[in-house]
Design a protein around this motif. Structure first.
Motif, PDB file in Angstrom:
ATOM      1  N   MET A   1      -1.398 -13.752  -6.178  1.00 15.45           N
ATOM      2  CA  MET A   1      -2.794 -13.580  -5.770  1.00 15.45           C
ATOM      3  C   MET A   1      -3.055 -12.142  -5.327  1.00 15.45           C
ATOM      4  O   MET A   1      -4.133 -11.601  -5.582  1.00 15.45           O
ATOM      5  N   GLY A   2      -2.086 -11.518  -4.676  1.00 15.58           N
ATOM      6  CA  GLY A   2      -2.220 -10.112  -4.315  1.00 15.58           C
ATOM      7  C   GLY A   2      -2.332  -9.230  -5.545  1.00 15.58           C
ATOM      8  O   GLY A   2      -3.113  -8.275  -5.573  1.00 15.58           O
ATOM      9  N   ALA A   3      -1.567  -9.554  -6.593  1.00 14.52           N
ATOM     10  CA  ALA A   3      -1.649  -8.787  -7.847  1.00 14.52           C
ATOM     11  C   ALA A   3      -3.008  -8.967  -8.504  1.00 14.52           C
ATOM     12  O   ALA A   3      -3.596  -8.000  -9.006  1.00 14.52           O
TER      13      ALA A   3
ATOM     14  N   ALA B   1      -9.723  -5.276  -7.562  1.00 14.18           N
ATOM     15  CA  ALA B   1     -10.146  -4.111  -6.773  1.00 14.18           C
ATOM     16  C   ALA B   1     -10.167  -2.851  -7.628  1.00 14.18           C
ATOM     17  O   ALA B   1     -11.097  -2.042  -7.537  1.00 14.18           O
ATOM     18  N   LEU B   2      -9.144  -2.686  -8.462  1.00  4.48           N
ATOM     19  CA  LEU B   2      -9.109  -1.514  -9.349  1.00  4.48           C
ATOM     20  C   LEU B   2     -10.252  -1.543 -10.351  1.00  4.48           C
ATOM     21  O   LEU B   2     -10.907  -0.526 -10.592  1.00  4.48           O
ATOM     22  N   SER B   3     -10.508  -2.712 -10.921  1.00  2.96           N
ATOM     23  CA  SER B   3     -11.558  -2.795 -11.938  1.00  2.96           C
ATOM     24  C   SER B   3     -12.956  -2.674 -11.353  1.00  2.96           C
ATOM     25  O   SER B   3     -13.873  -2.206 -12.027  1.00  2.96           O
ATOM     26  N   LEU B   4     -13.129  -3.074 -10.092  1.00  5.16           N
ATOM     27  CA  LEU B   4     -14.443  -2.993  -9.456  1.00  5.16           C
ATOM     28  C   LEU B   4     -14.629  -1.715  -8.631  1.00  5.16           C
ATOM     29  O   LEU B   4     -15.669  -1.529  -8.015  1.00  5.16           O
ATOM     30  N   GLY B   5     -13.613  -0.864  -8.598  1.00  6.95           N
ATOM     31  CA  GLY B   5     -13.702   0.383  -7.836  1.00  6.95           C
ATOM     32  C   GLY B   5     -13.664   0.185  -6.336  1.00  6.95           C
ATOM     33  O   GLY B   5     -14.240   0.963  -5.586  1.00  6.95           O
ATOM     34  N   MET B   6     -12.979  -0.863  -5.875  1.00  2.92           N
ATOM     35  CA  MET B   6     -12.901  -1.175  -4.447  1.00  2.92           C
ATOM     36  C   MET B   6     -11.525  -0.814  -3.892  1.00  2.92           C
ATOM     37  O   MET B   6     -10.956  -1.546  -3.094  1.00  2.92           O
ATOM     38  N   VAL B   7     -10.992   0.317  -4.307  1.00  2.00           N
ATOM     39  CA  VAL B   7      -9.610   0.655  -3.951  1.00  2.00           C
ATOM     40  C   VAL B   7      -9.476   1.317  -2.590  1.00  2.00           C
ATOM     41  O   VAL B   7      -8.389   1.382  -2.042  1.00  2.00           O
ATOM     42  N   GLY B   8     -10.531   1.826  -2.035  1.00  4.31           N
ATOM     43  CA  GLY B   8     -10.459   2.457  -0.729  1.00  4.31           C
ATOM     44  C   GLY B   8      -9.668   3.748  -0.755  1.00  4.31           C
ATOM     45  O   GLY B   8      -9.616   4.457  -1.757  1.00  4.31           O
ATOM     46  N   SER B   9      -8.980   4.028   0.344  1.00  2.57           N
ATOM     47  CA  SER B   9      -8.275   5.294   0.482  1.00  2.57           C
ATOM     48  C   SER B   9      -6.936   5.326  -0.247  1.00  2.57           C
ATOM     49  O   SER B   9      -6.356   6.392  -0.414  1.00  2.57           O
TER      50      SER B   9
ATOM     51  N   SER C   1      -3.247   1.283  -4.688  1.00  7.53           N
ATOM     52  CA  SER C   1      -3.727   0.119  -3.940  1.00  7.53           C
ATOM     53  C   SER C   1      -3.023  -1.186  -4.304  1.00  7.53           C
ATOM     54  O   SER C   1      -2.946  -2.076  -3.452  1.00  7.53           O
ATOM     55  N   PRO C   2      -2.491  -1.364  -5.532  1.00  6.95           N
ATOM     56  CA  PRO C   2      -1.752  -2.609  -5.777  1.00  6.95           C
ATOM     57  C   PRO C   2      -0.604  -2.837  -4.787  1.00  6.95           C
ATOM     58  O   PRO C   2      -0.325  -3.985  -4.425  1.00  6.95           O
ATOM     59  N   VAL C   3       0.027  -1.774  -4.323  1.00 10.11           N
ATOM     60  CA  VAL C   3       1.095  -1.926  -3.322  1.00 10.11           C
ATOM     61  C   VAL C   3       0.523  -2.545  -2.045  1.00 10.11           C
ATOM     62  O   VAL C   3       1.131  -3.427  -1.444  1.00 10.11           O
ATOM     63  N   GLY C   4      -0.657  -2.094  -1.652  1.00  9.54           N
ATOM     64  CA  GLY C   4      -1.305  -2.603  -0.449  1.00  9.54           C
ATOM     65  C   GLY C   4      -1.762  -4.041  -0.562  1.00  9.54           C
ATOM     66  O   GLY C   4      -1.971  -4.711   0.452  1.00  9.54           O
TER      67      GLY C   4
ATOM     68  N   ALA D   1       1.990  -0.684   4.643  1.00 11.44           N
ATOM     69  CA  ALA D   1       1.885  -0.160   3.274  1.00 11.44           C
ATOM     70  C   ALA D   1       0.826   0.939   3.207  1.00 11.44           C
ATOM     71  O   ALA D   1       1.050   1.996   2.607  1.00 11.44           O
ATOM     72  N   ALA D   2      -0.323   0.699   3.846  1.00 10.66           N
ATOM     73  CA  ALA D   2      -1.379   1.713   3.868  1.00 10.66           C
ATOM     74  C   ALA D   2      -0.918   2.961   4.608  1.00 10.66           C
ATOM     75  O   ALA D   2      -1.245   4.092   4.205  1.00 10.66           O
ATOM     76  N   ASN D   3      -0.152   2.772   5.673  1.00  9.52           N
ATOM     77  CA  ASN D   3       0.349   3.916   6.421  1.00  9.52           C
ATOM     78  C   ASN D   3       1.313   4.747   5.581  1.00  9.52           C
ATOM     79  O   ASN D   3       1.266   5.978   5.611  1.00  9.52           O
ATOM     80  N   CYS D   4       2.188   4.090   4.848  1.00 10.70           N
ATOM     81  CA  CYS D   4       3.153   4.813   4.013  1.00 10.70           C
ATOM     82  C   CYS D   4       2.470   5.563   2.881  1.00 10.70           C
ATOM     83  O   CYS D   4       2.895   6.655   2.510  1.00 10.70           O
ATOM     84  N   ILE D   5       1.397   4.992   2.336  1.00 12.17           N
ATOM     85  CA  ILE D   5       0.719   5.601   1.193  1.00 12.17           C
ATOM     86  C   ILE D   5      -0.259   6.682   1.618  1.00 12.17           C
ATOM     87  O   ILE D   5      -0.305   7.757   1.019  1.00 12.17           O
ATOM     88  N   VAL D   6      -1.037   6.430   2.681  1.00  7.60           N
ATOM     89  CA  VAL D   6      -2.158   7.314   3.004  1.00  7.60           C
ATOM     90  C   VAL D   6      -2.047   7.988   4.359  1.00  7.60           C
ATOM     91  O   VAL D   6      -2.126   9.211   4.464  1.00  7.60           O
ATOM     92  N   PHE D   7      -1.898   7.218   5.416  1.00 11.65           N
ATOM     93  CA  PHE D   7      -2.149   7.730   6.758  1.00 11.65           C
ATOM     94  C   PHE D   7      -1.001   8.512   7.370  1.00 11.65           C
ATOM     95  O   PHE D   7      -1.223   9.457   8.109  1.00 11.65           O
TER      96      PHE D   7
END
Length: 190
Positions: free
Chosen positions: A68-70, A76-84, A89-92, A132-138
């Protein structure tokens, strides 16, 4: 394991969609709190994950949360809802789904009700998404990272209680998953 019925697939798709769009609806309120604390987020994710935890609890399928996360990440990718997180974002989305699956697998033979397992899964999945978000972005560290993860866990616990309540309400109506009949009476009484 038996293959999912069409009814189960529709339920899983609905939970994926609800999780994605519920996060967008809660974000303005969550931003008020996180802005005051000067942390990047972590509140709306717990609300979004409650739909994945509910679906994983009711279907009782292996790696249901990760799948379900995948699906959520593809949406999210197809709708442009990927955020930061952008293209990562798939990792998140997949990381908290895996945590949900691991919690349900690890507690399968434990004397916990379905509701308690849902609360635990959501409580641990929310900080996993924040990490995950911290490792990727913050790239936060120290006390700020601890505050970020603590708020994510608290949000996950609160929304986990809501998810347990939702699962207990949906259980008599949905009736899916292997061995579901034996666990219909279990849940968190709130």
């Amino acid at each position: 394991m038996k293959p999912y019925s069409l009814r189960t697939w529709i339920f899983l798709a609905l939970c994926c969609d609800l999780g994605l769009f519920a996060k967008r609806m809660v974000n303005p309120f969550a931003n008020l709190i996180t802005g005051a604390l000067h942390i990047p987020g972590g509140i709306s994710t717990g609300f979004s994950l409650m739909f994945l935890a509910t679906a994983a609890a009711l279907t009782q399928g292996r790696f249901c949360g990760a799948a379900m996360g995948a699906v959520q990440s593809a949406l999210a990718l197809s709708l442009g809802m990927v955020g930061s997180m952008g293209a990562l974002s798939p990792v998140g989305y997949i990381a908290p789904g895996l945590v949900i699956d691991l919690v349900f697998m690890a507690t399968k033979d434990r004397p916990l009700s379905r509701g308690e397992r849902v609360v635990l899964a959501n409580t641990l999945a929310s900080p996993a998404a924040a990490l995950a978000a911290n490792c990727i972005v913050f790239h936060l560290s120290g006390v700020v990272l601890l505050l970020y993860l603590s708020i994510a866990a608290a949000s996950g616990a609160f929304c986990g209680v809501l998810a347990a309540r939702l699962a207990s309400r949906l259980a008599p109506v949905i009736k899916m998953g292997p061995g579901f009949e034996g666990s219909a009476g279990k849940g968190v009484s709130i």
